[in-house]
Design a protein around this motif. Structure first.
Motif, PDB file in Angstrom:
ATOM      1  N   PHE A 184      51.033  41.246  35.097  1.00 40.73           N
ATOM      2  CA  PHE A 184      50.327  39.982  35.293  1.00 40.73           C
ATOM      3  C   PHE A 184      50.458  39.057  34.085  1.00 40.73           C
ATOM      4  O   PHE A 184      49.804  38.013  34.033  1.00 40.73           O
ATOM      5  CB  PHE A 184      48.853  40.235  35.595  1.00 40.73           C
ATOM      6  N   CYS A 233      49.179  34.154  39.988  1.00 37.22           N
ATOM      7  CA  CYS A 233      48.147  34.768  40.833  1.00 37.22           C
ATOM      8  C   CYS A 233      46.907  35.108  40.014  1.00 37.22           C
ATOM      9  O   CYS A 233      45.774  34.839  40.433  1.00 37.22           O
ATOM     10  CB  CYS A 233      48.692  36.027  41.499  1.00 37.22           C
ATOM     11  N   LYS A 234      47.120  35.717  38.860  1.00 37.51           N
ATOM     12  CA  LYS A 234      45.985  36.106  38.020  1.00 37.51           C
ATOM     13  C   LYS A 234      45.198  34.881  37.572  1.00 37.51           C
ATOM     14  O   LYS A 234      43.953  34.888  37.574  1.00 37.51           O
ATOM     15  CB  LYS A 234      46.487  36.885  36.798  1.00 37.51           C
ATOM     16  N   LYS A 235      45.895  33.803  37.192  1.00 34.01           N
ATOM     17  CA  LYS A 235      45.210  32.589  36.748  1.00 34.01           C
ATOM     18  C   LYS A 235      44.420  31.954  37.883  1.00 34.01           C
ATOM     19  O   LYS A 235      43.303  31.468  37.682  1.00 34.01           O
ATOM     20  CB  LYS A 235      46.235  31.593  36.185  1.00 34.01           C
ATOM     21  N   PHE A 277      39.380  38.473  41.000  1.00 34.76           N
ATOM     22  CA  PHE A 277      40.209  39.430  40.262  1.00 34.76           C
ATOM     23  C   PHE A 277      41.363  39.886  41.137  1.00 34.76           C
ATOM     24  O   PHE A 277      41.319  39.781  42.357  1.00 34.76           O
ATOM     25  CB  PHE A 277      39.378  40.645  39.826  1.00 34.76           C
ATOM     26  N   THR A 334      41.305  33.905  38.312  1.00 30.46           N
ATOM     27  CA  THR A 334      40.385  33.581  37.219  1.00 30.46           C
ATOM     28  C   THR A 334      39.671  32.267  37.491  1.00 30.46           C
ATOM     29  O   THR A 334      38.454  32.146  37.280  1.00 30.46           O
ATOM     30  CB  THR A 334      41.146  33.493  35.879  1.00 30.46           C
TER      31      THR A 334
END
Length: 256
Positions: free
Chosen positions: A175, A197-199, A207, A202
């Motif tokens: 990630f 995706c992670k951002k 998550f 967030t």
């Protein structure tokens, strides 16, 4: 990042245009010239994809205020239309459940599902089978209980594939920006998709985590907060089906 990637697009377009002209009938290249011109084109295309991904990531830094009601069923339907050609070519099977309606930033939800579906289709040496699974969970039901807020419920949406997978020792890297595990097999990857995706998660107080085995496929699960009280979330055969607007209208009618 935004300025650099934007300004670099124009000279890159010229490189791609003139390289394509050299490769065409008017270029009159010999066999070796054609070979090298094709390599220039491939490298330029890869750089263009990288810059576009970097541009997408940079726009996510402060862009998380335009929340509205988003039907994820419509979001996924639009994403699958984008991949219609690849789905047909790879004879992919995608099993889609009912998804929730949430409060979210629409474009970012599109980016999220676009990246997850893209990876599931791309990193597969055979005919992809992709199972999308959705359910409501509370923090107590979740494998990442310590990360979730204790007073709300979440939509847990998993994208499970039968692709090439990866070793789970790389879970702490996938990630992060520019972390790619399949350079030789899939050189078209940019190493930014999962970081995006992670951002996005967030930005939505959610998550994402992954499970995978080499050559046995991967499962990416996202947790998105559900803003409706848990007691009013309907569950049918363990598949989440949330229609916030319908619930709101029923409430108004009852009050009248």
């Amino acid at each position: 990042a935004f300025i650099s990637s934007h300004d670099l697009q124009e000279p890159l377009r010229k490189i791609m245009t003139f390289s394509s002209m050299m490769s065409g009938p008017e270029g009159n290249l010999n066999t070796y010239g054609k070979k090298y011109s094709d390599k220039i084109n491939a490298s330029a295309f890869k750089l263009s994809s990288l810059l576009k991904s970097l541009l997408s990531f940079s726009t996510l830094i402060n862009n998380h205020d335009n929340f509205t009601t988003v039907d994820l069923n419509d979001t996924l339907k639009n994403v699958l239309k984008d991949f219609e050609k690849m789905i047909v070519e790879k004879k992919a099977v995608i099993n889609v459940p009912l998804l929730p309606v949430i409060q979210a930033e629409p474009i970012q939800m599109n980016q999220l599902f676009h990246n997850l579906i893209s990876n599931a289709l791309k990193f597969n040496n055979g005919s992809p089978v992709i199972d999308i699974i959705a359910k409501k969970v509370t923090p107590e039901d979740s494998p990442i209980q310590q990360l979730l807020k204790q007073d709300i419920s979440y939509a847990a949406i998993s994208v499970q594939d039968n692709g090439i997978g990866f070793e789970e020792k790389y879970l702490d890297k996938i990630f992060n920006l520019f972390q790619r595990l399949t350079d030789k097999e899939y050189p078209e990857g940019t190493g930014i998709g999962l970081a995006i995706c992670k951002k996005i998660l967030t930005n939505h107080m959610g998550f994402i985590f992954a499970k995978s085995k080499k050559n046995e496929g991967s499962t990416f699960t996202v947790f998105l907060p559900l803003t409706w009280p848990a007691a009013e979330l309907p569950i049918v055969d363990k598949i989440l089906s949330v229609r916030l607007m319908d619930l709101a209208n029923k409430r108004k009618q009852n009050k009248v």
